[in-house]
Design a protein around this motif. Sequence first.
Motif, PDB file in Angstrom:
ATOM      1  N   ASP A  70       0.830  -1.199   0.000  1.00  0.00           N
ATOM      2  CA  ASP A  70       0.000   0.000   0.000  1.00  0.00           C
ATOM      3  C   ASP A  70       0.866   1.251   0.000  1.00  0.00           C
ATOM      4  N   GLN A  71       1.910   1.256   0.824  1.00  0.00           N
ATOM      5  CA  GLN A  71       2.802   2.404   0.873  1.00  0.00           C
ATOM      6  C   GLN A  71       3.598   2.545  -0.423  1.00  0.00           C
ATOM      7  N   VAL A  72       4.032   1.411  -0.991  1.00  0.00           N
ATOM      8  CA  VAL A  72       4.822   1.461  -2.219  1.00  0.00           C
ATOM      9  C   VAL A  72       3.979   2.010  -3.374  1.00  0.00           C
ATOM     10  N   VAL A  73       2.743   1.522  -3.493  1.00  0.00           N
ATOM     11  CA  VAL A  73       1.870   2.016  -4.567  1.00  0.00           C
ATOM     12  C   VAL A  73       1.553   3.489  -4.355  1.00  0.00           C
ATOM     13  N   TRP A  74       1.353   3.898  -3.108  1.00  0.00           N
ATOM     14  CA  TRP A  74       1.135   5.325  -2.795  1.00  0.00           C
ATOM     15  C   TRP A  74       2.322   6.170  -3.253  1.00  0.00           C
ATOM     16  N   ALA A  75       3.534   5.672  -3.006  1.00  0.00           N
ATOM     17  CA  ALA A  75       4.724   6.412  -3.436  1.00  0.00           C
ATOM     18  C   ALA A  75       4.782   6.513  -4.956  1.00  0.00           C
ATOM     19  N   ILE A  76       4.479   5.416  -5.647  1.00  0.00           N
ATOM     20  CA  ILE A  76       4.477   5.455  -7.112  1.00  0.00           C
ATOM     21  C   ILE A  76       3.458   6.481  -7.617  1.00  0.00           C
ATOM     22  N   CYS A  77       2.282   6.479  -6.994  1.00  0.00           N
ATOM     23  CA  CYS A  77       1.205   7.350  -7.459  1.00  0.00           C
ATOM     24  C   CYS A  77       1.476   8.829  -7.185  1.00  0.00           C
ATOM     25  N   THR A  78       2.229   9.142  -6.127  1.00  0.00           N
ATOM     26  CA  THR A  78       2.374  10.546  -5.724  1.00  0.00           C
ATOM     27  C   THR A  78       3.772  11.116  -5.909  1.00  0.00           C
ATOM     28  N   ARG A  79       4.773  10.270  -6.182  1.00  0.00           N
ATOM     29  CA  ARG A  79       6.154  10.768  -6.265  1.00  0.00           C
ATOM     30  C   ARG A  79       6.835  10.433  -7.589  1.00  0.00           C
ATOM     31  N   CYS A  80       6.135   9.742  -8.469  1.00  0.00           N
ATOM     32  CA  CYS A  80       6.740   9.314  -9.731  1.00  0.00           C
ATOM     33  C   CYS A  80       6.092  10.040 -10.907  1.00  0.00           C
ATOM     34  N   ASP A  81       6.907  10.686 -11.734  1.00  0.00           N
ATOM     35  CA  ASP A  81       6.461  11.246 -13.009  1.00  0.00           C
ATOM     36  C   ASP A  81       6.851  10.232 -14.086  1.00  0.00           C
ATOM     37  N   PRO A  82       5.894   9.521 -14.692  1.00  0.00           N
ATOM     38  CA  PRO A  82       6.244   8.471 -15.653  1.00  0.00           C
ATOM     39  C   PRO A  82       7.154   8.950 -16.779  1.00  0.00           C
ATOM     40  N   ARG A  83       7.039  10.196 -17.181  1.00  0.00           N
ATOM     41  CA  ARG A  83       7.874  10.694 -18.273  1.00  0.00           C
ATOM     42  C   ARG A  83       9.341  10.786 -17.870  1.00  0.00           C
ATOM     43  N   GLU A  84       9.591  11.145 -16.612  1.00  0.00           N
ATOM     44  CA  GLU A  84      10.962  11.388 -16.156  1.00  0.00           C
ATOM     45  C   GLU A  84      11.550  10.252 -15.329  1.00  0.00           C
ATOM     46  N   ASP A  85      10.701   9.493 -14.667  1.00  0.00           N
ATOM     47  CA  ASP A  85      11.169   8.614 -13.598  1.00  0.00           C
ATOM     48  C   ASP A  85      11.042   7.130 -13.882  1.00  0.00           C
ATOM     49  N   VAL A  86      10.776   6.757 -15.127  1.00  0.00           N
ATOM     50  CA  VAL A  86      10.661   5.346 -15.488  1.00  0.00           C
ATOM     51  C   VAL A  86      11.685   5.013 -16.566  1.00  0.00           C
ATOM     52  N   GLU A  87      12.487   3.987 -16.315  1.00  0.00           N
ATOM     53  CA  GLU A  87      13.475   3.515 -17.287  1.00  0.00           C
ATOM     54  C   GLU A  87      13.103   2.100 -17.721  1.00  0.00           C
ATOM     55  N   ILE A  88      13.222   1.807 -19.009  1.00  0.00           N
ATOM     56  CA  ILE A  88      12.972   0.471 -19.546  1.00  0.00           C
ATOM     57  C   ILE A  88      14.297  -0.103 -20.028  1.00  0.00           C
ATOM     58  N   LEU A  89      14.661  -1.262 -19.501  1.00  0.00           N
ATOM     59  CA  LEU A  89      15.889  -1.948 -19.885  1.00  0.00           C
ATOM     60  C   LEU A  89      15.531  -3.166 -20.733  1.00  0.00           C
ATOM     61  N   LYS A  90      16.231  -3.368 -21.811  1.00  0.00           N
ATOM     62  CA  LYS A  90      15.937  -4.467 -22.733  1.00  0.00           C
ATOM     63  C   LYS A  90      17.081  -5.476 -22.751  1.00  0.00           C
ATOM     64  N   GLY A  91      16.757  -6.694 -23.180  1.00  0.00           N
ATOM     65  CA  GLY A  91      17.786  -7.721 -23.347  1.00  0.00           C
ATOM     66  C   GLY A  91      18.388  -8.199 -22.048  1.00  0.00           C
TER      67      GLY A  91
END
Length: 482
Positions: free
Chosen positions: A399-420
């Motif tokens: 619950d706390q982790v999802v709350w942090a994702i919802c309120t502290r993460c900007d998907p444009r700036e704060d998400v990285e996708i690693l391939k391979g």
Amino acid sequence: MLQTVTRAQDLRTWIAEMETAGELKRISGADREREIGGIVDIYQRKIGGPALLFDKVPGYDPNYRVLANLFVSVKRIALTLGLPETTREIDLVRFWRDNFKDHPMIPPTEVESGPVMENVFSGDEIDLLKIPTPRWHEGDGGYYIGTGCMVVMRDPDTGWVNYGAYRVQVHDRNVASVMASKGKHGDMIKRRYHERGEPCPIAVVVGVHPGIFSVAGLEIPYGNNEYDAAGGLLGESIRVVKGPKTGLPIPADAEIAFEGYVHPDDLIDEGPLGEWTGYYAGGLKKEPAIRVETFMHRDDPILTGCIPAVPPNDDTFYRGTYRAGAVWHEIEAAGVPEVKGVWSHEAGGSRMWLTVAIRQMYAGHSKQAGLIASQCHAGAYANRMVVVVDEDVNPADMDQVVWAICTRCDPREDVEILKGCWSTTLDPMAYPEDRRNMNSRMVIDACKPWNRIADWPALVRSSKALDDHVRARFADVLPAWF
């Protein structure tokens, strides 16, 4: 004369200890085709159920037993490691993290004989089918004697002995198969023999003290002997006997063991087996055959199963606290400061979801922690998601982790996708055939933005002082978890 069996290495003493602690349930008369697996599946759906000991399996010697559901209990994990039964999940994580910082290594001791050699068979006397190996899931393609097992091999170049928890299916009286994902140490050792055109010696061990077995499923660094690590974990040297044909070290106090050779290009139909991701992702395929040359077991042997299934399950739950502690250690060893906690979530099979809590010290600190967690040895295999949170968030509280994702993460700036990245055919989302055993993964920075920490809004939560006041006056009406 045989050495006396000690508490640290005898499965039967572990069983007695768990029964005394109220952590064991005995079940008689369940058949191996459907009922044992069906009962285990029900008990694995929730954390905390007892270990299950089956006897009087129809069609088999009534004294031959099956033990399952070993580790779906924090209390049993703690007792196995010699910790207080009141130990919590976070205490186990810290135990493993501290263990890695100053990990004791005690080499094994070779002895002439032991209980595992009470019955030794070779040639036409070998009969793996006498063991009541269950069909663990309805859709399984066969009978897996090796789920709670140790698969022992020796590197042909260095002599390094490795044992891992790879799945082993019984096919006939003297034929089994072994499946080890690409990149695992057992697969690497096997290929070294086969590249020379030589058969690979192999030993499969089933039914040891769970503390010894647990090391088989952990990410012990390449080149390190799991027997040394198990000895350090239990505080005494593990007694081993030499396999009569292969010379491989086998725990002297084991319940069941067999040895033989995996020959180049000797493949057999294997699977499917319901796996730790919760799917039949591997399907029916060709895997290396084990041609068994020696079969050994104690009187009235006990087969142990550590059963993969929809998480949480026995195969993955116990590894979660270990993996969290190992990832914590490896992030710090890479130079990342102020790591405050790590959790490897059971819903992801204790592999696919990692949460790391830090106290931010500099710009890019949170991103650095997430990227390293996703690729360090303990965290890299089959990972899918890494979330980095601030120290005010409990990484084990979703619950706390999802709350942090919802309120502290900007998907444009704060998400990285690693391939391979390193994965397995057991991962249902692994790349197509041309890039099998690879996947992509997401690193989510759910920490407060570094340049806004100073003016970040205050939390709507009671202060520690108020919490302490309320606890002191109203402890009798507060929830047990507070």
